[in-house]
Enzyme design. Structure first.
Site, mmCIF file in Angstrom:
data_model
loop_
_atom_site.group_PDB
_atom_site.id
_atom_site.type_symbol
_atom_site.label_atom_id
_atom_site.label_comp_id
_atom_site.label_asym_id
_atom_site.label_seq_id
_atom_site.Cartn_x
_atom_site.Cartn_y
_atom_site.Cartn_z
ATOM 1 C CB CYS A 45 -0.954 0.064 1.385
ATOM 2 S SG CYS A 45 -2.102 -1.341 1.440
HETATM 3 C C1 BEZ Z 1 0.535 -4.662 2.028
HETATM 4 O O1 BEZ Z 1 -0.034 -3.542 1.426
HETATM 5 O O2 BEZ Z 1 1.713 -5.014 1.717
HETATM 6 C C2 BEZ Z 1 -0.271 -5.596 2.440
HETATM 7 C C3 BEZ Z 1 -1.569 -5.367 2.944
HETATM 8 C C4 BEZ Z 1 -2.481 -6.277 3.247
HETATM 9 C C5 BEZ Z 1 -2.094 -7.683 3.128
HETATM 10 C C6 BEZ Z 1 -1.085 -7.954 2.462
HETATM 11 C C7 BEZ Z 1 -0.085 -7.024 1.948
#
Ligand code: BEZ
Length: 211
Positions: A45
């Site tokens: 994210c």
């Molecule tokens: C991420 O943004 O890295 C992420 C968020 C939730 C689950 C898996 C990855």
């Protein structure tokens, strides 16, 4: 019922790190890309929200406003933005909705409990200036989105709204377009003075009309 293409999207007012945002007021006459992410302070994210910020001039060129969303608080978004700015070499200035009560997530179907419990998945909604839904895509949490693809779809939508063409596989701005099937070839030849190539009676190509 789930939102479908062509539907008028539901309006909402929700808090963000910039204060309350009303979708319709914020959108005005612009296009909107509304996109959710699972959680603040997560790696994928962080790269995504940084990229959307770095693409500011590309959104502006196309009259698009971006709105992010997760179920985290506005305070969390504010703190995380400092990290995004520092690590992704940008300055995030678009709103990140703090959908703590899941009002918007539920309205737009952004929570898919069998994939990610209680958190939003990576949804993308392209909304046009008449507030119609023009695209929705859903990505899993583990896959960061390709925002060049979102820009490419907006280019296609804005082109095909004004010219009777469609865009073929892997099309990008400047490439040849498809003449829509409803136009007979002879009519197409006068409508598209740059030329029409008839590969099959149903497969006619023309240079991009607005270039
Ligand atoms: C991420 O943004 O890295 C992420 C968020 C939730 C689950 C898996 C990855």
């Amino acid at each position: 019922m789930a939102l479908q293409l062509g539907d008028t999207v539901p309006d909402f007012t929700q808090n963000s790190q910039l204060g309350p945002i009303n979708l319709y007021d914020y959108a005005g006459d612009s296009w909107v890309v509304l996109f959710s992410h699972p959680a603040d302070y997560t790696p994928v994210c962080t790269t995504e929200l940084g990229e959307v910020s770095r693409l500011r001039s590309e959104w502006e060129k196309r009259n698009v406003k971006t709105i992010a969303l997760s179920v985290d608080s506005a305070e969390s978004h504010g703190g995380w933005i400092c990290d995004i700015n520092e690590t992704q070499n940008t300055t995030v200035d678009y709103p990140i909705l703090a959908d703590e009560d899941k009002k918007v997530s539920d309205l737009y179907g952004m929570i898919h409990p069998n994939s990610l419990n209680n958190l939003t998945v990576r949804s993308v909604f392209i909304i046009d200036p008449s507030k119609k839904l023009r695209l929705q895509i859903t990505y899993p949490a583990s896959t960061g989105r390709n925002f060049q693809e979102i820009l490419r779809v907006i280019d296609s939508l804005q082109l095909t709204d004004h010219h009777q063409v469609a865009t073929p596989v892997n099309w990008k701005d400047g490439d040849d377009c498809v003449v829509v099937p409803s136009i007979p070839t002879e009519e197409a030849r006068s409508k598209f003075p740059k030329g029409v190539t008839e590969i099959r009676p149903y497969l006619r190509m023309t240079p991009q009309p607005n270039r």
